[in-house]
Design an enzyme around this catalytic site. Structure first.
Site, PDB file in Angstrom:
ATOM      1  N   CYS A 216      -6.616  -3.110   2.004  1.00  0.00           N
ATOM      2  CA  CYS A 216      -5.575  -3.380   1.197  1.00  0.00           C
ATOM      3  C   CYS A 216      -6.041  -3.810  -0.297  1.00  0.00           C
ATOM      4  O   CYS A 216      -6.317  -2.943  -0.793  1.00  0.00           O
ATOM      5  CB  CYS A 216      -4.927  -4.670   1.894  1.00  0.00           C
ATOM      6  SG  CYS A 216      -3.044  -4.739   1.111  1.00  0.00           S
TER       7      CYS A 216
ATOM      8  N   LYS B 148     -12.899  -7.864   4.776  1.00  0.00           N
ATOM      9  CA  LYS B 148     -12.372  -7.685   3.553  1.00  0.00           C
ATOM     10  C   LYS B 148     -13.137  -8.626   2.612  1.00  0.00           C
ATOM     11  O   LYS B 148     -13.119  -9.742   2.713  1.00  0.00           O
ATOM     12  CB  LYS B 148     -10.832  -8.185   3.564  1.00  0.00           C
ATOM     13  CG  LYS B 148     -10.022  -7.837   2.554  1.00  0.00           C
ATOM     14  CD  LYS B 148      -8.550  -8.332   2.962  1.00  0.00           C
ATOM     15  CE  LYS B 148      -7.603  -7.879   1.716  1.00  0.00           C
ATOM     16  NZ  LYS B 148      -6.165  -7.992   1.979  1.00  0.00           N
TER      17      LYS B 148
ATOM     18  N   GLU C  25      -3.602  -2.967   8.190  1.00  0.00           N
ATOM     19  CA  GLU C  25      -4.210  -4.098   8.200  1.00  0.00           C
ATOM     20  C   GLU C  25      -3.705  -5.015   9.309  1.00  0.00           C
ATOM     21  O   GLU C  25      -2.322  -5.131   9.342  1.00  0.00           O
ATOM     22  CB  GLU C  25      -4.075  -4.788   6.673  1.00  0.00           C
ATOM     23  CG  GLU C  25      -4.596  -6.103   6.433  1.00  0.00           C
ATOM     24  CD  GLU C  25      -4.515  -6.748   5.043  1.00  0.00           C
ATOM     25  OE1 GLU C  25      -3.624  -6.072   4.465  1.00  0.00           O
ATOM     26  OE2 GLU C  25      -4.999  -7.638   4.467  1.00  0.00           O
TER      27      GLU C  25
END
Lengths: 266, 266
Positions: A142, A109, A38
């Site tokens: 993540c 995300k 990331e």
């Protein structure tokens, strides 16, 4: 299919140098699919939105995407990487997949972690899968790991390999991904970064330990916790099409979706 | 609140003796809530439906439920146990919770494992939570663990403690329950049985290792893999009302339910 991770230790703000180092590592690898961490070219701990604005890029028009599209073509490899995206007046914690055929896919995300909420806008597009050389790829980033819905939905959409760029600082995710792979019978490549960042009197220690897991929950390969390294393993993605956990238990057929509606009504 | 498990090694078909032994163990324990294994009075490996019919009971009218309702009252403890249920011409792999106040709650396993499908009908009632002494309790059975929807839904309905009677033979569940507790910030009591059963030339080895996990994923206590034992720990169930994984991440508020609908459309 040869898949793997490129575990990096970017230096905050040194985008050109970080990209150069990642490129040098990728140049030495023969693989079909590589996953980077990331936010792996900018670093993670932005002081404020002004700093983020200076480092974020438009997608697809930014130089980082252009560079990796060229690299994907040159090396004949699909590359997934995390990137700070600027879109109009918003910033997103995003992941791109670029392919040798010149395709670009963008995921934003959905579940932001801690102070990311002060900087980024939450993802505003649906989860999707990418058809890459006959294999279906899903992207998440993540902290998305802690929401079981994410891998579940990607897998229900047909994903065989979950590509998971990360900047993990807590010790839970690597173990949780074993269960994510088991419960959905998919592969997952979690690529984390290493090293520390200290900014605004805040220090974060990223724990590395990137890993590839198979649909039976086996950790096929796992990186160190503290240094840059790339690893590639050969996998058969079609194993992820077989949802049988036992001869009598197909995990898709066994789902009781008539009893699951509360997930959407909280 | 004092909660715990009673890990048993029932002898197949010896219902009275199995109940007697469980009762003797419970008689020695001071607790508010105890969880016993799945099918813990009949045993697990039924040869056929005729054998199951001889051992299964109507609920609430069977003698086992009556016995444990009396025991719950006498010992002032909530008791959760797995039981083979007969209802008209169907059999269910069920779990009961009985309380000192004389209440009885019934859950029928939604996700059957392997040959259970030849004997039992899949659960036909919704997941639910029980209000017990001001704490909300959710019930699930064994293989339900692999479907993340189950603990998710129980937790969204307010469950603070998941009571999980099991007959586990594979090594994955105990670790997966760490993730289940973390991702939902709930307690879970997984009670497994020990010992072997050999019937119809099939042998199963049950792996014990019953455990209590807290909302941070800590295994508070864990039993042996190979003998009967009861353990009780003191917990604060209200910890499970706090869904904050970090100061900025409330796992309920962070859910993006607008993006989760594919779970119901497969």
């Amino acid at each position: 299919m040869r898949v793997g991770f490129v575990q990096l230790e970017p230096v905050f703000g040194q985008k050109d140098a970080n990209i150069k180092k990642a490129t040098q590592m990728i140049d030495k690898i023969d693989a079909d699919l590589l996953v980077l961490p990331e936010l792996c070219f900018t670093g993670y701990l932005f002081k404020d939105k002004d700093e983020l604005e200076n480092l974020a890029e438009k997608i697809p028009d930014g130089p980082t995407v252009e560079h990796f599209l060229n690299l994907a073509k040159k090396r004949n490899v699909g590359i997934v990487f995390g990137i700070a995206e600027r879109c109009e007046n918003n910033f997103y914690n995003s992941a791109c997949m670029v392919t040798p055929e010149g395709e670009l896919f963008l995921y934003r995300k959905l579940h932001l972690f801690m102070e990311e909420k002060d900087l980024f806008k939450s993802g505003d597009k649906k989860l999707f899968v990418i058809d890459f050389k006959g294999t279906k790829i899903g992207l998440m980033i993540c902290f998305d790991w802690i929401f079981p819905e994410v891998v579940r939905i990607l897998s229900l959409k047909g994903a065989q390999i979950i590509c998971h760029p990360s900047n993990l600082i807590l010790p839970y995710c690597q173990n949780a991904m074993v269960t994510r792979c088991l419960e959905n019978r998919v592969f997952a490549i979690t690529t984390n970064r290493t090293g520390k960042e200290r900014r605004n009197e805040k220090e974060l220690h990223f724990i590395g330990s990137s890993q590839v897991i198979d649909p039976s929950g086996n950790v096929i390969t796992k990186a160190s916790s503290d240094h840059e390294e790339a690893r590639v393993v050969k996998i058969d993605p079609d194993l992820a099409k077989d949802k049988k956990f036992t001869p009598q238990n197909d995990l898709w057929e066994d789902r009781r979706i008539d009893f699951y509606s509360e997930i959407l009504t909280k």
